[in-house]
Scaffold this motif. Structure first.
Motif, PDB file in Angstrom:
ATOM      1  N   ARG A 143       0.932  -1.200   0.077  1.00 59.36           N
ATOM      2  CA  ARG A 143       0.038   0.122  -0.164  1.00 59.36           C
ATOM      3  C   ARG A 143       0.915   1.180  -0.051  1.00 59.36           C
ATOM      4  O   ARG A 143       0.527   2.251  -0.581  1.00 59.36           O
ATOM      5  N   LEU A 144       2.058   1.353   0.633  1.00 61.50           N
ATOM      6  CA  LEU A 144       2.904   2.174   0.766  1.00 61.50           C
ATOM      7  C   LEU A 144       3.320   2.646  -0.550  1.00 61.50           C
ATOM      8  O   LEU A 144       3.532   3.966  -1.052  1.00 61.50           O
ATOM      9  N   HIS A 145       3.747   1.557  -1.575  1.00 63.13           N
ATOM     10  CA  HIS A 145       4.469   1.673  -2.704  1.00 63.13           C
ATOM     11  C   HIS A 145       3.380   2.326  -3.699  1.00 63.13           C
ATOM     12  O   HIS A 145       3.489   3.122  -4.575  1.00 63.13           O
ATOM     13  N   ALA A 146       2.273   1.420  -3.849  1.00 62.77           N
ATOM     14  CA  ALA A 146       1.287   1.607  -4.744  1.00 62.77           C
ATOM     15  C   ALA A 146       0.629   3.010  -4.246  1.00 62.77           C
ATOM     16  O   ALA A 146       0.229   3.831  -5.588  1.00 62.77           O
ATOM     17  N   GLY A 147       0.566   3.563  -3.189  1.00 64.61           N
ATOM     18  CA  GLY A 147      -0.086   5.018  -2.984  1.00 64.61           C
ATOM     19  C   GLY A 147       1.029   6.012  -2.806  1.00 64.61           C
ATOM     20  O   GLY A 147       0.551   6.959  -2.685  1.00 64.61           O
ATOM     21  N   LYS A 148       2.097   5.893  -3.346  1.00 62.34           N
ATOM     22  CA  LYS A 148       3.098   6.555  -3.702  1.00 62.34           C
ATOM     23  C   LYS A 148       3.177   7.536  -2.126  1.00 62.34           C
ATOM     24  O   LYS A 148       3.082   8.706  -2.168  1.00 62.34           O
ATOM     25  N   ALA A 149       3.344   6.753  -1.003  1.00 66.13           N
ATOM     26  CA  ALA A 149       3.493   7.545   0.108  1.00 66.13           C
ATOM     27  C   ALA A 149       4.455   8.405   0.244  1.00 66.13           C
ATOM     28  O   ALA A 149       5.581   8.446  -0.026  1.00 66.13           O
ATOM     29  N   ARG A 150       3.857   9.689   1.067  1.00 68.27           N
ATOM     30  CA  ARG A 150       4.735  10.688   1.171  1.00 68.27           C
ATOM     31  C   ARG A 150       4.519  11.307   2.643  1.00 68.27           C
ATOM     32  O   ARG A 150       3.267  11.091   3.246  1.00 68.27           O
ATOM     33  N   ILE A 151       5.542  11.917   3.180  1.00 68.17           N
ATOM     34  CA  ILE A 151       5.451  12.350   4.610  1.00 68.17           C
ATOM     35  C   ILE A 151       5.313  13.892   4.508  1.00 68.17           C
ATOM     36  O   ILE A 151       5.985  14.524   4.044  1.00 68.17           O
ATOM     37  N   HIS A 152       4.367  14.414   5.165  1.00 69.27           N
ATOM     38  CA  HIS A 152       4.266  15.776   5.248  1.00 69.27           C
ATOM     39  C   HIS A 152       4.645  16.369   6.740  1.00 69.27           C
ATOM     40  O   HIS A 152       3.815  16.085   7.835  1.00 69.27           O
ATOM     41  N   THR A 153       5.731  17.162   6.879  1.00 69.44           N
ATOM     42  CA  THR A 153       6.262  17.263   8.169  1.00 69.44           C
ATOM     43  C   THR A 153       6.195  18.612   8.559  1.00 69.44           C
ATOM     44  O   THR A 153       6.412  18.768   9.774  1.00 69.44           O
ATOM     45  N   GLY A 154       5.922  19.627   7.416  1.00 68.91           N
ATOM     46  CA  GLY A 154       5.542  20.856   7.841  1.00 68.91           C
ATOM     47  C   GLY A 154       6.877  21.681   8.601  1.00 68.91           C
ATOM     48  O   GLY A 154       8.209  21.370   7.914  1.00 68.91           O
ATOM     49  N   ASP A 155       6.881  22.109   9.784  1.00 65.24           N
ATOM     50  CA  ASP A 155       7.859  22.732  10.505  1.00 65.24           C
ATOM     51  C   ASP A 155       8.962  21.793  11.051  1.00 65.24           C
ATOM     52  O   ASP A 155       9.976  22.086  11.580  1.00 65.24           O
ATOM     53  N   ASN A 156       8.617  20.564  10.994  1.00 69.14           N
ATOM     54  CA  ASN A 156       9.247  19.465  11.702  1.00 69.14           C
ATOM     55  C   ASN A 156      10.054  18.690  10.595  1.00 69.14           C
ATOM     56  O   ASN A 156      10.539  17.681  10.789  1.00 69.14           O
TER      57      ASN A 156
END
Length: 350
Positions: free
Chosen positions: A5-18
């Motif tokens: 699911r991570l690969h198929a969904g093109k997983a991305r992390i949104h960290t903002g200020d972190n």
């Protein structure tokens, strides 16, 4: 989430200020530490200390919110801003006279923070510690045995501050006392607590409040000097006290960084006797920040037979101002086949 699911969904992390702290390892399906985290630099005295990130997936779009709590370790010792403090105390000072001491600062929290003080030797003076509303501990030196200049003109003491961590850490300050002749009265503030409010955009030189202490002695022994006794460096950089007791703004304020201040003031006469008061300052927020929109995930292509309520983009919207100044309302162009909806406190879906 499994790896497929991570690969198929093109997983991305949104960290903002972190962004510099957390990263996503898609190959193993792990969140990892990007670089060493300093809890004190990240959160100061705020607890709990946490990082907030989101994982975004496509086909279909899904958002997962993640909270990472940073726990404290005892990596800081209590520290006095000055290595030594000098007093000039009259031999006529009465038993029970109080002398305020600088506070030690320990950025750690809880048991790892400052726990107690000790004063040695304690032939003439004993130590009394007061817990304050901001969680700090204030120490004062109390005369328990009259001074005799003819027997002992100079006295040296060691004030030690310790925390409660494992291993225990400590810091020390040397106290040098010169015994003088005759000063019979200590200064007394007209009130123990002063309160004031200041706009965060106030200019340098703005008078915040006025304090006053009187001394019943005459001549030089009745001359009172005002001192900001907080050991925190930022306090002395932002505020200044004049000879007349006017508390002046000396540096910039930012409501988003500090909403209030607690300042310890000391009135000292030339014989070394003193009294203390506390000034509570509330910083008033102004609307000096614009809302910020960050796209977390979006679809570039949309089939013409897509169903109603299909999510095509997710965005975070925030405004660091407080109360009404920090409330945001999202809107899009009218007469389009799209609508914007609130997904949670600061997330919106298109």
């Amino acid at each position: 989430l499994d790896l497929k699911r991570l690969h198929a969904g093109k997983a991305r992390i949104h960290t903002g200020d972190n962004a510099e702290y957390i990263q996503l390892n898609k190959e193993r399906g792990l969140l990892t530490i990007k670089e060493k985290i300093d809890r004190e630099a990240l959160c100061g005295q705020t607890t709990p200390c946490a990082l907030h990130v989101q994982i975004a997936l496509e086909h279909p779009i899904e958002i997962f919110s993640i909270t990472v709590e940073i726990t404290d370790i005892n990596d800081n010792a209590p520290v006095f801003e000055k290595e030594e403090r000098r007093f000039e105390i009259s031999e006529s000072a009465v038993v029970g006279s109080k002398f305020m001491l600088e506070k030690a600062i320990d950025p750690d929290i809880g048991l790892n923070g400052l726990q107690s003080y000790s004063l040695k030797p304690n032939d003439n003076f004993i130590l009394k510690v007061h817990s304050q509303s901001d969680g700090g501990k204030k120490a004062e030196m109390i005369l328990q045995k009259p001074l005799d200049r003819e027997k002992e003109e100079f006295i040296s003491l060691l004030l030690t501050a310790v925390d409660g961590g494992e291993p225990q850490r400590s810091g020390a300050m040397q106290i040098h006392i010169t015994v003088l002749d005759a000063n019979d009265n200590a200064p007394v503030f007209t009130q123990p607590v002063y309160k004031a409010t200041v706009q965060e955009n106030s200019v340098k030189g703005t008078t915040i409040t006025k304090v006053s202490a009187s001394d019943a002695d005459k001549g030089s022994n009745g001359v009172v000097t005002y001192v900001i006794e907080n050991s925190v460096k930022s306090i002395s950089e932002i505020f200044h006290i004049t000879e007349d007791g006017d508390l002046i703004l000396h540096g910039p304020l930012n409501y988003e960084k500090a909403k209030k201040y607690e300042i310890d003031l000391e009135a000292v006469d030339r014989g070394g006797l003193s009294d203390s008061c506390k000034v509570f300052i509330d910083v008033a927020d102004i609307n000096d920040n614009s809302p910020v929109i960050k796209i977390i995930s979006s679809s570039n292509l949309l089939a013409e037979d897509s169903k109603s309520d299909t999510v095509v983009a997710v965005m975070s919207v925030s405004d660091p101002d407080s109360e009404e100044n920090g409330k945001v309302r999202c809107a899009i162009n009218k007469h389009t086949p799209f609508t914007i909806m609130s997904a949670s406190s600061n997330l919106y879906s298109l």
